[in-house]
Each structure stands twice: as C-alpha cells, then as structure tokens.
Design a protein around this motif. Structure first.
Motif, PDB file in Angstrom:
ATOM      1  N   VAL A   1       0.847  -1.181   0.000  1.00 56.96           N
ATOM      2  CA  VAL A   1       0.000   0.000   0.000  1.00 56.96           C
ATOM      3  C   VAL A   1       0.886   1.235   0.000  1.00 56.96           C
ATOM      4  O   VAL A   1       2.019   1.187   0.483  1.00 56.96           O
ATOM      5  N   GLN A   2       0.356   2.321  -0.527  1.00 56.40           N
ATOM      6  CA  GLN A   2       1.091   3.577  -0.512  1.00 56.40           C
ATOM      7  C   GLN A   2       0.944   4.259   0.843  1.00 56.40           C
ATOM      8  O   GLN A   2       0.002   3.972   1.585  1.00 56.40           O
ATOM      9  N   PRO A   3       1.879   5.148   1.172  1.00 53.81           N
ATOM     10  CA  PRO A   3       1.751   5.904   2.432  1.00 53.81           C
ATOM     11  C   PRO A   3       0.396   6.584   2.540  1.00 53.81           C
ATOM     12  O   PRO A   3      -0.147   7.059   1.543  1.00 53.81           O
ATOM     13  N   ASP A   4      -0.124   6.606   3.737  1.00 57.22           N
ATOM     14  CA  ASP A   4      -1.444   7.143   4.080  1.00 57.22           C
ATOM     15  C   ASP A   4      -2.584   6.198   3.694  1.00 57.22           C
ATOM     16  O   ASP A   4      -3.758   6.544   3.899  1.00 57.22           O
ATOM     17  N   GLY A   5      -2.233   5.035   3.151  1.00 61.82           N
ATOM     18  CA  GLY A   5      -3.260   4.070   2.783  1.00 61.82           C
ATOM     19  C   GLY A   5      -3.711   3.222   3.960  1.00 61.82           C
ATOM     20  O   GLY A   5      -3.255   3.392   5.097  1.00 61.82           O
ATOM     21  N   SER A   6      -4.623   2.283   3.672  1.00 58.03           N
ATOM     22  CA  SER A   6      -5.216   1.441   4.707  1.00 58.03           C
ATOM     23  C   SER A   6      -5.170  -0.029   4.298  1.00 58.03           C
ATOM     24  O   SER A   6      -5.188  -0.357   3.100  1.00 58.03           O
TER      25      SER A   6
END
Length: 120
Positions: free
Chosen positions: A11-16
């Motif tokens: 997942v990318q940063p700030d993802g869940s």
C-alpha cells in the motif's frame, strides 16, 4: 488453537489495510489475542491486543491509526490499519495467550505471519 493470518499486501503511504486472523481448534474468546510485528532488522514488537472481546491494548505508535476487534461467531480477529507509513512495513503476526482470570500468559500460539509493505 491454530491461527492463520491474511490481508497483508502493499500500500502507498497514508493508505489502509485490514488484517484477518482466523482461529480454529478453540474459540478466540478463551484467549488473550494479539497482533505483533517484526520490522526489517528489528525485534518483534506488540502492536495491539484484545481480551474478553472488549479490553483492548495499543502500542503508542499505532494509537489513533489502528483498531483491533474480534468476531467470536466467526472465530476471527481483525486489525484495521489506517494512515499507514513506511515505518509500518513489517511481517504482522497473530498470536494467542492463555487467559488466567483477568491476566494473560505469554503468547504461545502463533500464525505464520502476513507481510505488509508501505511504500510509494
């Protein structure tokens, strides 16, 4: 009790992401359940836990971002992870400890782990 994790991924940063721990052989309600992780080059550390379906524990570094829960009917435990950061990259393990009244023993039952990678 046997434990199997799922739900990891990239997942990318700030993802869940949401992790699942499926238990068999016994009910999750009979154990102190926990999520632990091992980051590259680091020692295994506790992330979150749940006992009695209501009492929860969170490490300071995940408070406000992660939520632990369990579904006794489905015999599962979950970890909802929001606002993931690269430092959260780790192998996440589901674990169970025998409950002794209101206290928990050491984690004696472990899943195989699921990889979570956070990068852009």
């Amino acid at each position: 009790v046997q434990l199997v994790e799922s739900g990891g991924g990239s997942v990318q940063p700030d993802g869940s992401l949401r992790l699942f721990c499926a238990a068999s052989g016994d009910s999750v309600k009979n154990y102190c359940m926990g999520w632990l992780r091992q980051r590259p080059g680091k020692e295994r550390e506790a992330v979150a836990g749940i006992f009695g379906g209501e009492t929860t524990y969170y490490a300071d570094f995940v408070k406000g971002r992660f939520t632990v829960s369990q579904d006794v009917a489905r015999n599962t435990m979950h970890l909802r992870m929001n606002n993931l950061q690269p430092d959260d990259t780790a192998t996440y393990y589901c674990a169970a400890a025998e409950a002794h009244g209101s206290s928990c023993g050491d984690f004696g039952f472990w899943g195989q782990g699921t990889q979570v990678t956070v990068s852009s």
